[in-house]
Motif scaffolding. Structure first.
Motif, PDB file in Angstrom:
ATOM      1  N   GLN A 320       0.852  -1.192   0.000  1.00 24.01           N
ATOM      2  CA  GLN A 320       0.000   0.000   0.000  1.00 24.01           C
ATOM      3  C   GLN A 320       0.889   1.244   0.000  1.00 24.01           C
ATOM      4  OE1 GLN A 320      -2.333  -1.007   3.606  1.00 24.01           O
ATOM      5  NE2 GLN A 320      -4.129  -1.093   2.266  1.00 24.01           N
ATOM      6  N   PRO A 321       1.408   1.606  -1.159  1.00 20.66           N
ATOM      7  CA  PRO A 321       2.330   2.753  -1.191  1.00 20.66           C
ATOM      8  C   PRO A 321       1.675   4.058  -0.754  1.00 20.66           C
ATOM      9  CG  PRO A 321       1.771   1.987  -3.413  1.00 20.66           C
ATOM     10  CD  PRO A 321       1.251   0.965  -2.465  1.00 20.66           C
ATOM     11  N   GLY A 322       0.392   4.243  -1.022  1.00 19.19           N
ATOM     12  CA  GLY A 322      -0.277   5.481  -0.608  1.00 19.19           C
ATOM     13  C   GLY A 322      -0.320   5.648   0.890  1.00 19.19           C
ATOM     14  N   VAL A 323      -0.592   4.564   1.615  1.00 18.81           N
ATOM     15  CA  VAL A 323      -0.635   4.617   3.076  1.00 18.81           C
ATOM     16  C   VAL A 323       0.758   4.898   3.641  1.00 18.81           C
ATOM     17  CG1 VAL A 323      -1.148   3.300   5.163  1.00 18.81           C
ATOM     18  CG2 VAL A 323      -2.634   3.095   3.154  1.00 18.81           C
ATOM     19  N   ILE A 324       1.763   4.253   3.089  1.00 13.68           N
ATOM     20  CA  ILE A 324       3.134   4.467   3.553  1.00 13.68           C
ATOM     21  C   ILE A 324       3.575   5.901   3.245  1.00 13.68           C
ATOM     22  CG2 ILE A 324       5.522   3.711   3.330  1.00 13.68           C
ATOM     23  CD1 ILE A 324       3.703   1.733   4.747  1.00 13.68           C
ATOM     24  N   ASP A 325       3.204   6.402   2.088  1.00 15.59           N
ATOM     25  CA  ASP A 325       3.549   7.770   1.712  1.00 15.59           C
ATOM     26  C   ASP A 325       2.938   8.771   2.690  1.00 15.59           C
ATOM     27  OD1 ASP A 325       4.376  10.021   0.436  1.00 15.59           O
ATOM     28  OD2 ASP A 325       3.308   9.654  -1.437  1.00 15.59           O
ATOM     29  N   GLU A 326       1.701   8.552   3.077  1.00 19.51           N
ATOM     30  CA  GLU A 326       1.048   9.464   4.010  1.00 19.51           C
ATOM     31  C   GLU A 326       1.732   9.436   5.378  1.00 19.51           C
ATOM     32  OE1 GLU A 326      -3.455  10.331   5.767  1.00 19.51           O
ATOM     33  OE2 GLU A 326      -3.151   9.110   3.969  1.00 19.51           O
ATOM     34  N   ALA A 327       2.138   8.236   5.829  1.00 12.68           N
ATOM     35  CA  ALA A 327       2.808   8.126   7.124  1.00 12.68           C
ATOM     36  C   ALA A 327       4.170   8.818   7.118  1.00 12.68           C
ATOM     37  CB  ALA A 327       2.956   6.650   7.507  1.00 12.68           C
ATOM     38  N   THR A 328       4.942   8.636   6.055  1.00 13.72           N
ATOM     39  CA  THR A 328       6.253   9.293   5.984  1.00 13.72           C
ATOM     40  C   THR A 328       6.105  10.801   5.798  1.00 13.72           C
ATOM     41  OG1 THR A 328       6.353   8.786   3.604  1.00 13.72           O
ATOM     42  CG2 THR A 328       7.439   7.252   5.116  1.00 13.72           C
ATOM     43  N   SER A 329       5.057  11.241   5.127  1.00 14.03           N
ATOM     44  CA  SER A 329       4.824  12.682   4.964  1.00 14.03           C
ATOM     45  C   SER A 329       4.507  13.337   6.304  1.00 14.03           C
ATOM     46  CB  SER A 329       3.680  12.921   3.970  1.00 14.03           C
ATOM     47  OG  SER A 329       3.983  12.405   2.691  1.00 14.03           O
ATOM     48  N   LEU A 330       3.714  12.657   7.126  1.00 14.12           N
ATOM     49  CA  LEU A 330       3.414  13.186   8.455  1.00 14.12           C
ATOM     50  C   LEU A 330       4.674  13.225   9.320  1.00 14.12           C
ATOM     51  CD1 LEU A 330       1.357  14.187  10.509  1.00 14.12           C
ATOM     52  CD2 LEU A 330       0.829  11.805  11.062  1.00 14.12           C
ATOM     53  N   LEU A 331       5.516  12.188   9.207  1.00 15.84           N
ATOM     54  CA  LEU A 331       6.773  12.173   9.963  1.00 15.84           C
ATOM     55  C   LEU A 331       7.706  13.276   9.479  1.00 15.84           C
ATOM     56  CD1 LEU A 331       8.615  10.865  12.052  1.00 15.84           C
ATOM     57  CD2 LEU A 331       9.365   9.247  10.303  1.00 15.84           C
ATOM     58  N   ALA A 332       7.724  13.541   8.174  1.00 17.40           N
ATOM     59  CA  ALA A 332       8.563  14.627   7.650  1.00 17.40           C
ATOM     60  C   ALA A 332       8.146  15.959   8.234  1.00 17.40           C
ATOM     61  CB  ALA A 332       8.473  14.653   6.119  1.00 17.40           C
ATOM     62  N   ALA A 333       6.846  16.191   8.350  1.00 13.37           N
ATOM     63  CA  ALA A 333       6.365  17.440   8.935  1.00 13.37           C
ATOM     64  C   ALA A 333       6.796  17.553  10.393  1.00 13.37           C
ATOM     65  CB  ALA A 333       4.844  17.516   8.818  1.00 13.37           C
TER      66      ALA A 333
END
Length: 610
Positions: A320-333
């Motif tokens: 699920q690349p979309g879910v992983i992308d959202e999690a890493t984006s939140l961590l980046a913030a």
């Protein structure tokens, strides 16, 4: 055996010798006390003086042993820092785990115990088998078991930009590092250094401040050997990975540099404005592909890189690349801006399609509102923003409004003399004149002194000659307002103070500015220090963009490399910043007025603020 392993092992032994010497220093008083007690017991040291010496040495030995025992316990039990990452289970990425295990088998090294993602363009191995991690719940599963292999941390931009073969070539030397890491001497030396580093952090707590000094001393003593040990481990891993996709790795390293450039631009130009508005882009990793594709289109040095996009991307290795992308984006913030760890009403995700309306337009209008609030606080010439005419100055007596504006600037009697007084075209109002409520005299004697923020704070807002916040007011205030101590300088200082106050309030509300040792966020703040002039230019640009959107049919847009942009008929207008700088730095509004006139922007029309 790889060339770097003997060197790494010898350096690890040097680090361990520092530990042994520290232990010997702690045990030396106790050994001397034992010798004295034994000598007294056998009658070899007679006399009252030796009895006193023995008691003193025993007391000192007991104290040193107590202090040394406490210090050793802190070093052993202190929790080493763990990089915040997004854990990636084998069920979420079975193909990626299979690729990593295949690499480990080909190089005959232990496979990593787990895989995690970080929002950065780097990859490394991280040991999470410390007992303190298990006690604190920081790590769990196979990676936290005693003697477990390190965790493989992969930069999430690599998964979206690189192809599968390129990712395998880049990860090969990293995975090869599990071999030297399993060596007992190297593992012990690393644990000792990480324990000392954690002890320094413990020393910042109340009652344990004395711990930091000996920990720093031991770190200084073993710093050189520890650095050389890590270089030897890296050399050994690189040597072991020579036979795995070596030719492809050279090409893949070019993609690493390109990914870093695109990721940095995406974070600083696109993500940072959204984070400041309380929104976080939910798909940063997908956005880096668009940013790098745009970079490839603009930069001739990057030509041909987009042809790779037809190959299988490494993100296909995720379920699920979309879910992983959202999690890493939140961590980046959280890492780069200090945002909350979870989404909420004041910290919500934003999709790329909605970015122009929900971030760019809101950013412009927020900055325009802040600019007019600062003007009100400084009692700027709200109703005296008429045209500059041939002389380039706006007179106090009724001067005509700009051509096509349809209104006339009020004469001097219309604008009341407030506590701050109107600002004359020939010079700023002095604090004394403002307190007297009299307008500044015309002519050379009108320059009585700079407008001070202290005087402006006590002044009520001036009456605006227009029907609301207008661009004409800003142009009139900044016309001829350059130079030290002028209104432009006071306005820049006011904006800096207001923005700093807002950021402090936001940090206090979210708890994001508090230092918490290794857990303090943001770990890598992106916000560069901006001067007052830079802030003023940004706010004037925002005001111009709002006016263009409201009266000339322009639209907010987003550029993958430059962030918020103004679109006119679907095309980006990149010629605005030089004209704004001409106004802010030189006090010359003519280039900007010509640009606005060509675009059909009505400067006297009130803009919509947030």
């Amino acid at each position: 055996m790889e060339a770097g392993v003997p060197s790494a092992r010898s350096r690890a032994l040097a680090v361990l010798r520092v530990r042994s010497r520290a232990l010997a220093v702690v045990l030396l008083p106790a050994a001397l006390a034992v010798v004295l007690v034994a000598a007294r017991a056998t009658g070899r040291l007679a006399g009252e003086a030796w009895g006193t010496v023995t008691l003193v040495v025993c007391a000192v030995a007991a104290l040193v042993l107590l202090v040394g025992g406490v210090f050793a316990a802190v070093v052993l039990r202190a929790s080493p820092a763990v990089t915040p990452t997004v854990p990636l289970s084998e069920a979420a990425a079975p193909d990626l785990y299979r690729l990593v295990r295949d690499l480990a088998d080909r190089m005959d090294v232990p496979p990593p115990s787990a895989i995690a993602l970080t929002p950065d363009c780097d990859s490394w191995l991280e040991d999470r088998a410390h007992a303190a991690h298990r006690r604190g719940g920081i790590a769990g599963g196979p990676q936290s078991a005693p003697g477990a292999a390190p965790v493989l941390v992969i930069g999430s931009p690599f998964l979206w930009w690189m192809r599968v073969a390129e990712l395998r070539a880049v990860l090969a030397p990293v995975v090869a590092g599990t071999g030297p890491s399993a060596h007992p001497d190297i593992a012990d030396a690393r644990a000792f250094v990480r324990g000392l580093d954690a002890a320094v952090d413990v020393g910042s707590r109340r009652g344990l401040g004395w711990i930091a000094a000996p920990a720093r001393l031991l770190l200084r003593l073993c710093r050189t050997d520890a650095a050389e040990m890590e270089r030897g481990v890296a050399a050994a891993a690189s040597d072991r990975a020579q036979g795995v996709d070596y030719g492809l790795r050279i090409v893949a390293q070019e993609q690493v540099g390109l990914a870093y450039a695109g990721w940095d631009r995406l974070l600083t130009r696109v993500a940072l404005p959204a984070w400041r508005m309380g929104r976080w882009p939910a798909h940063l990793d997908a956005g880096v592909v668009s940013a790098l594709t745009e970079l490839s289109r603009r930069d001739r040095l990057a030509e041909g890189f987009t042809s790779r996009l037809g190959e299988r991307p490494a993100c296909d290795l995720l379920e699920q690349p979309g879910v992983i992308d959202e999690a890493t984006s939140l961590l980046a913030a959280r890492l780069f801006h200090g945002g909350p760890a979870e989404a909420g009403p004041d910290w919500s995700p934003v999709e790329w399609a909605a970015y122009p309306e929900e971030v760019v337009d809101r950013k412009w209008r927020t900055e325009a509102a802040r600019l007019h609030t600062a003007l009100d606080a400084l009692a700027g010439p709200a109703g005296l923003a008429g045209p500059t005419g041939a002389a380039g100055s706006s007179g106090v007596a009724g001067s005509a409004s700009p051509e096509g504006a349809g209104t006339a600037a009020p004469a001097a009697p219309v604008a009341p003399a407030t506590a701050a007084g109107p600002v004359s075209a020939t010079g700023p109002v002095s604090a004394a004149g403002a307190a007297a409520g009299s307008p500044a005299p015309s002519g050379p004697s009108g320059a009585a002194g700079p407008v001070t923020i202290e005087a402006a704070d006590a002044a009520p807002p001036a009456v605006d000659g227009f029907a609301g916040p207008t661009l004409e007011r800003v142009l009139g205030c900044l016309t001829g307002a350059s130079g030290e101590g002028a209104l432009g300088e006071a306005l820049a200082g006011r904006l800096s103070a207001d923005l700093a106050r807002e950021e402090r309030a936001a940090g206090a509300a979210g708890g994001a500015g508090k230092a918490r040792g290794a857990d303090a966020v943001p770990l890598f703040p992106l916000q560069p220090p901006r001067s007052g002039r830079d802030l003023l230019a940004d706010h004037v640009t925002a005001m111009v963009c709002c006016a263009a959107v409201d009266s000339a049919g322009a639209a907010p847009g987003m550029d993958w490399l430059d962030g918020p942009v103004l679109l006119v008929d679907g095309d980006r207008r990149a010629d605005l910043p030089p004209r704004v700088l001409c106004l802010v730095e030189d006090g010359d509004p003519e280039p900007l007025r010509e640009w606005l006139s060509a675009l059909g922007v009505r400067t006297e029309k009130p803009v919509r603020l947030v």
